[in-house]
Design an enzyme around this catalytic site. Structure first.
Site, PDB file in Angstrom:
ATOM      1  N   LEU A   1       1.683 -58.464  54.786  1.00  0.00           N
ATOM      2  CA  LEU A   1       1.037 -59.725  54.415  1.00  0.00           C
ATOM      3  C   LEU A   1       1.099 -60.752  55.537  1.00  0.00           C
ATOM      4  CD1 LEU A   1       1.840 -60.403  50.651  1.00  0.00           C
ATOM      5  CD2 LEU A   1      -0.314 -59.700  51.691  1.00  0.00           C
TER       6      LEU A   1
ATOM      7  N   LYS B   1       3.146 -62.627  37.966  1.00  0.00           N
ATOM      8  CA  LYS B   1       3.193 -61.627  39.034  1.00  0.00           C
ATOM      9  C   LYS B   1       4.459 -60.799  38.946  1.00  0.00           C
ATOM     10  CE  LYS B   1       1.403 -59.834  42.783  1.00  0.00           C
ATOM     11  NZ  LYS B   1       2.416 -58.888  43.219  1.00  0.00           N
TER      12      LYS B   1
END
Length: 316
Positions: free
Chosen positions: A13, A184
């Site tokens: 990421l 999440k």
């Protein structure tokens, strides 16, 4: 003069954000672990982003934590279990009121970083984008998703979101970022251990409907007791939909290599496996097990399931 984005964590990421920001002309600097890593990086042409099979190289600048340049904006893209220690190494470089964008899954590490850096402005982020590294300093953009950002103490969106728009990073400022983070966390707890157990991608869980339904029921029950009913809404349906952004190749990699799994540091401090009740949860009789007062409903079953699925999971 535009503010430089310092990026801590050159994993999937971190590299994905660095390359897209650099492509848009936004100033970016990677912060690498040590001199050896910096020399390895500088021996090559830069960072490589692979999209739809096409590779592009971006010569992003890099430095080590002991560089003297002050940091005004820091994207913390390392894993949750590394984040507090990694940010602490940069404390001497953080400018007054520096902005820290904390791109970690789960809950707990953000509060630790914020407590360690009381003069910084900490912004929480939750992303469903998918990426993996297929080589040194290379990242493959594997699944388009979305990034939510927010500050639990302030609803005002910062002007630097324009940088994300210019970089083509889909995002939204959320006035309820904690619910996003809980959601999440629940998705990861439902999807990741079962994909490791069955050695499949998340779409393959459609072949195991009973296990998915059972785990989602337990997670929804736990979220209700934690005061997060919104994070539990339609959880089962979303897991069964098999959104690629919720299943990372990283998790299959760490489980296969015996590396620390991310769950322990994705959970709030009061909810570490194998299962103390969160401080905010009432000690209702239905939330206890015989012989284990104070344990939240559902946690022991989830912990046991994870132990069997992931032998490398640190649950002590």
């Amino acid at each position: 003069m535009p503010t430089t984005w310092h990026i801590l964590g050159a994993g999937s990421l971190g590299t994905l954000w660095a390359t897209r920001l650099a492509r848009a002309g936004v100033p970016v600097r990677l912060i690498l672990r040590n001199k050896e890593r910096l020399e390895s990086y500088q021996a090559g042409p830069g960072l490589t982003l692979v999209e739809q099979g096409v590779a592009h190289i971006y010569p992003v600048g890099a430095e080590t934590p002991d560089s003297p340049e002050p940091i005004h904006r820091l994207l913390v893209a390392c894993k949750a279990y590394d984040a507090p220690r990694a940010v602490a190494q940069l404390q001497h470089r953080l400018a007054p009121h520096a902005e820290l964008i904390l791109l970690q899954n789960g809950l707990g590490s953000q509060d630790t970083v914020a407590a360690q850096q009381p003069h910084a402005h900490c912004i929480f982020a939750s992303s469903t984008e998918g990426a993996f590294r297929d080589g040194e300093w290379r990242v493959v953009f594997a699944g388009h998703g979305y990034t939510w950002l927010g500050d639990a103490a302030s609803p005002t969106a910062p002007p630097w979101l324009d940088d994300l728009h210019a970089a083509g990073i889909p995002h939204e400022w959320s006035d309820d970022i904690l619910t996003r983070l809980w959601r999440k966390l629940a998705l990861n707890c439902a999807v990741n251990p079962l994909t490791v157990l069955h050695q499949c991608r998340n779409g393959g869980l459609q072949a195991h409907p009973r296990e998915v339904a059972t785990l989602c029921t337990e997670l929804a029950e736990l979220l209700e007791y934690c005061g997060q009913p919104a994070a539990a809404q339609d959880l089962h349906a979303e897991v069964q939909a098999g959104d690629p952004g919720h299943c990372r190749q990283f998790f299959l990699h760490v489980s296969g290599r015996g590396q620390p799994a991310p769950y322990r540091n994705q959970l709030p401090a009061g909810l570490r496996l194998p299962g103390c009740r969160p401080p905010s949860v009432a000690r209702a009789p239905s939330a206890r097990r015989a012989g284990a007062p104070g344990r939240a409903v559902g946690v022991p079953r989830i912990a046991q399931r994870l132990r069997h699925a992931l032998p490398c999971l640190p649950v002590s």
